[in-house]
Design an enzyme around this catalytic site. Sequence first.
Site, mmCIF file in Angstrom:
data_model
loop_
_atom_site.group_PDB
_atom_site.id
_atom_site.type_symbol
_atom_site.label_atom_id
_atom_site.label_comp_id
_atom_site.label_asym_id
_atom_site.label_seq_id
_atom_site.Cartn_x
_atom_site.Cartn_y
_atom_site.Cartn_z
ATOM 1 N N CYS A 325 0.840 -1.210 0.000
ATOM 2 C CA CYS A 325 0.000 0.000 0.000
ATOM 3 C C CYS A 325 0.868 1.249 0.000
ATOM 4 O O CYS A 325 1.876 1.325 0.692
ATOM 5 C CB CYS A 325 -0.908 -0.020 1.222
ATOM 6 S SG CYS A 325 -1.991 1.419 1.352
ATOM 7 N N CYS A 327 -0.381 4.336 0.788
ATOM 8 C CA CYS A 327 -1.071 5.412 1.511
ATOM 9 C C CYS A 327 -0.137 6.064 2.532
ATOM 10 O O CYS A 327 0.924 5.532 2.867
ATOM 11 C CB CYS A 327 -2.342 4.894 2.197
ATOM 12 S SG CYS A 327 -2.074 4.064 3.778
ATOM 13 N N HIS A 356 -5.947 4.412 5.684
ATOM 14 C CA HIS A 356 -5.478 3.174 5.050
ATOM 15 C C HIS A 356 -6.631 2.350 4.477
ATOM 16 O O HIS A 356 -6.590 1.913 3.321
ATOM 17 C CB HIS A 356 -4.676 2.294 6.003
ATOM 18 C CG HIS A 356 -4.477 0.937 5.409
ATOM 19 N ND1 HIS A 356 -3.577 0.706 4.386
ATOM 20 C CD2 HIS A 356 -5.140 -0.232 5.599
ATOM 21 C CE1 HIS A 356 -3.675 -0.546 3.992
ATOM 22 N NE2 HIS A 356 -4.608 -1.143 4.711
#
Lengths: 405, 405
Positions: A325, A327, A356
């Site tokens: 990820c 983020c 998230h």
Amino acid sequence: MGRPFDKTQGRPFGFTLCATDGRARLGEFETPHGLVHTPAFMPVGTQGAVKATLHRDLVEIGAEIILGNTYHLFLRPGDELIARRGGLHRFIGWERPMLTDSGGFQVFSLAQRRTITEEGAEFQSHLDGSRHQLTPERAVDIQARLGSDIAMVLDECLAFPATHEDAAESMQRSVRWAARCRARLELLRGTPSPDVMVSNPGQAQFGIVQGGVFSDLRQESADATVAIGFEGYAIGGLSVGEPIDQMYQVVEETTARLPGALPRYLMGAGTPEDLVECVARGIDMFDCVLPTRNARNGQLFTSVGRLNIKNAKYAEDEGPVDPACRCYTCTHHSRAYLRHLYQAGEMTAGALNTLHNLTFYLDTMKRIREAIQLGTFERFRQEFLRSVRLKPDTTNGVSSLSLDS
Amino acid sequence: MGRPFDKTQGRPFGFTLCATDGRARLGEFETPHGLVHTPAFMPVGTQGAVKATLHRDLVEIGAEIILGNTYHLFLRPGDELIARRGGLHRFIGWERPMLTDSGGFQVFSLAQRRTITEEGAEFQSHLDGSRHQLTPERAVDIQARLGSDIAMVLDECLAFPATHEDAAESMQRSVRWAARCRARLELLRGTPSPDVMVSNPGQAQFGIVQGGVFSDLRQESADATVAIGFEGYAIGGLSVGEPIDQMYQVVEETTARLPGALPRYLMGAGTPEDLVECVARGIDMFDCVLPTRNARNGQLFTSVGRLNIKNAKYAEDEGPVDPACRCYTCTHHSRAYLRHLYQAGEMTAGALNTLHNLTFYLDTMKRIREAIQLGTFERFRQEFLRSVRLKPDTTNGVSSLSLDS
């Protein structure tokens, strides 16, 4: 590939089907506040804010449309106040598209002492016990004042399980209510009403298919709702506790009865798996409180399954929530820090976890869209499902119940 | 214009006095995590997060240094865990300077059943009732493990009001504790200890002047603390309920006894007026929970006084909190929306209000620094005080009490 126009006013609600891959559809629709790429996930902003986020964070992570709850906004701060302030977009400072529900689901699940008649619902506010009435016409008026880009018809929300008889009766009432909602909207579009300040003249209206888990009722509902004519169609009354396979089956059968040229919205679902499985069955739009609510409860969605950040095993885990990820949370903070913030009851925990989880949901939709574009959706689906089921800290086989965010 | 070096290790804690205007001072100090411009305000990040903010928001609004509370971090997640994770900066993902208090103030105000002896304080955790000891040496060790850029000595925190006799006794004990703290730090600097993982070898240590509201005791404390020798000096035991004029007088008299070449930190204060009035009396550093805590309670600081966002008169107020403010909240949201979010109990209210209040505090410090640079501080001070007192929704003449953020 249709671009339907509202017949009464010539208002375009421009849905364009760009590509298909099996029954999965890639599309986009235009609203008075801009474009939405489908399949789309709508973060839930119950009271005019997606909980624990700032609008700019939502924009950053790619939220093109959010949902507001009419029941909550009607009670506080009130639809008339919002209309005086120029509508919901201006009031909350969100410039992108918004969808509002009808308020019906919350009346059925949150309000106190509600009574349902053919006319509508009478209920007491869960906030202060004050008495209110929500009729199909009133649901349209309230949403007209809010000025969302997509309004939903008022439908009766059936508890699960229900008998075929109860489901039929309820569904048929929902169809009658849908017709009244459409009539009311067309009236508002044609004749300015002194009682209803219309905040967004380009507002579209979606019908809702009901009928519980009964194929024949769903078909009857779909046909009757389509016959009324809306800018899009939703599937309601799912994700309320029925077995997941039954939900998927209803979705599959229902989308087959809906016009291919118009968007289809599965209300209140679901898990990451649900998104993929229902896109595979022809759904274009989703909303669910799971990513936001679970974030605040410490449950994080990742590319390799769910993770409960309160688990002691993360106390000194320096890794990110999800290495895949990009983020802010995953690129700046460790599981150890997030666990500490959660254990310490810090609001920042809710903010970071929400950022998230919503990123995971929105990224999943982006990957879905890319796969459909490339014609590789089925492969994506298989890989995604295998991956997210890898190490679920907690799962259950029951679909989610959504009340608020 | 001094650039003092720690005598035992030659570690620079580079404070540079850049300009003065009356008794107001413009300076900067270097730490292992970068530069801080003074006069500086330190947002309070009690448990490793400034409540309701993300670190990036703090960076955006110009926070150069934040404060962590040793008492809270010692109890949860624990200083040893944080040391194993590389120190507080790395654990929480904050790359800029940090200061930690000694834990003493919280032991005196939050802990249960505390007993104070010459050796130190015994107390029970407010979280779980577990028993702990905090000695001067332990306060140094804990902060060494945390690895803040500036550590504070353990001091005894006297309740207000106190008799001269009690204040004298307490102050003298604090001086003895300060000497023990310094000796412990010098030991750690000189001899690596197997028991204490030092996370930040460049950590500076500040002494704390006590003595209540008694001029003679403050002088005695200042002289004795300076004689021990620290990288900077704090004034403690103020902003605990004494009349504001008395606080200003103690500050004025105390800074006069402190070395001009080293930074001076007024602990736990204060209101925007306090910042300006104490810069005028020679203070370089501040911390206070007011901007963050009051934000979560709906009180907003503006260039024209305080504003209680829950006030009904803001229900349809389309203006920003402070038209003079360029923060995200003021440039994107109305008072009406902020009031709605507060009334609805949305976490986003706390986040937006905190962002604004901290921006107001940090912008005030920036304006203070600019005024000193230009030699116009006295004019700024008069205008600022007149302006912020214009329409205070609520005020009181008593200085603030700070426990946590």
